[in-house]
Design an enzyme around this catalytic site. Sequence first.
Site, PDB file in Angstrom:
ATOM      1  N   GLU A  39       3.567  29.928 -15.194  1.00 47.36           N
ATOM      2  CA  GLU A  39       3.594  29.156 -16.435  1.00 47.36           C
ATOM      3  C   GLU A  39       3.220  27.706 -16.181  1.00 47.36           C
ATOM      4  O   GLU A  39       4.016  26.927 -15.640  1.00 47.36           O
ATOM      5  CB  GLU A  39       4.966  29.226 -17.102  1.00 47.36           C
ATOM      6  N   LYS A  65      23.266  42.728 -15.450  1.00 47.60           N
ATOM      7  CA  LYS A  65      21.878  42.645 -15.915  1.00 47.60           C
ATOM      8  C   LYS A  65      21.740  42.868 -17.420  1.00 47.60           C
ATOM      9  O   LYS A  65      20.780  43.457 -17.902  1.00 47.60           O
ATOM     10  CB  LYS A  65      21.000  43.647 -15.138  1.00 47.60           C
ATOM     11  N   ASP A 117      17.510  38.636  -7.156  1.00 49.03           N
ATOM     12  CA  ASP A 117      17.196  39.736  -8.058  1.00 49.03           C
ATOM     13  C   ASP A 117      16.721  39.145  -9.388  1.00 49.03           C
ATOM     14  O   ASP A 117      17.519  38.570 -10.123  1.00 49.03           O
ATOM     15  CB  ASP A 117      18.454  40.589  -8.275  1.00 49.03           C
ATOM     16  N   HIS A 166       1.542  20.266 -23.266  1.00 52.84           N
ATOM     17  CA  HIS A 166       0.849  21.481 -22.848  1.00 52.84           C
ATOM     18  C   HIS A 166      -0.663  21.312 -23.023  1.00 52.84           C
ATOM     19  O   HIS A 166      -1.444  21.745 -22.179  1.00 52.84           O
ATOM     20  CB  HIS A 166       1.338  22.665 -23.675  1.00 52.84           C
TER      21      HIS A 166
END
Length: 384
Positions: free
Chosen positions: A85, A214, A289, A379
């Site tokens: 990104e 999760k 993870d 951006h």
Amino acid sequence: MEEKKGLKNRGYTHSDVDERREAVEKFTGTGLENISKFSFDSEKASKNIENMIGATQIPLGFAGPVTIKGDHADGEFIVPLATTEGALIASISRGMSVINDSGGARVKVFQDGMTRAPVFRTDGIDHCTKVMEWIDSNIDLLSSIVDTTTNHGKLTSVESFPAGRNLFIRFTYGTGDAMGMNMATIATEAVCKTIETHTGAVMVSVSGNLCSDKKAAAINMIKGRGKLVIAEALIPKETVEKKLHTSTESIVETSVRKNLIGSSLSVTLGANAHAANMIAAIYIATGQDPAQVVSGSMTTTMCENMNEDLYISVRLPAVEVGTVGGGTRLPTQSEALSMIGCLGDEKAKKLAEIIAVTVLAGELSTISAQAAGHLGKAHQELGR
């Protein structure tokens, strides 16, 4: 070659990877030239993946240095971040620069414990009650069983949640410098066998989803899972105006209306600008993870006006990371951890503190950009 003779070794060799990749190329009709290029030992990597055919590379950059005043992370740090990104690292770096100019960030780990919550089937309310009473009366026995399964894990608390014929038991473990999910699972399975033997309750699943692993879960947001960390900084009014090109009042209003009211209306678990962005980048860089990013997204970002200076803090209730085992064993991830002095034993809390300050910096920069109306412009100027 010696490597090609190692087919009987544990895991697989580079030749196995080549053969598997060639089969995939033939099946899909796609050349995998770039996927075939990697620097680590494929046999060692067999502990982390099955059916390996190569590697996916993600650009790695850094933000900082940033000044951190933590109980475990104390000093200046350059933070490795892996992302695709554009503008993310530039934004984090801007936030870190402002934090440095303001004297650094204070951070603290408030609690540390990995959870696993099996679900038992009972005969009903009375049986549930008896099972809960037995567990409460035998904590020392259960702790001793945990000790037989691990040299590092310790049972720290047990909570019961009855629901009809279902009984959920939420075990919390201290897991040292490992993230500890596997450790908690193995210990819990052993404990549950003893509970079944003595009570007649039947374990249906070692994970009853009340852990909760999760998944964005209110129980983790409230009670914490892994490491609960809070980071804060006080940004002088002059620095806000000079470097963030807005005002304390505007940042506070943006944070309240966006993070608190907007998140409340959408019933979001967490109230932040984009905490998952920073967490994902540092997790991928350091071999964590990546699925645990969902827990990191439950961050709460708070901004206050303190005599026209900006007080900003982030509360991360579930930083589930380790500095030994898992993906931390891979060479590039080990090097990234070494960059911040977080590879090996007695480093997990230090890593959690660095993660929290990185999130603080990213939140500060993004909320400020939105308060100033500069987010889209930033951006566009960076060609993203």
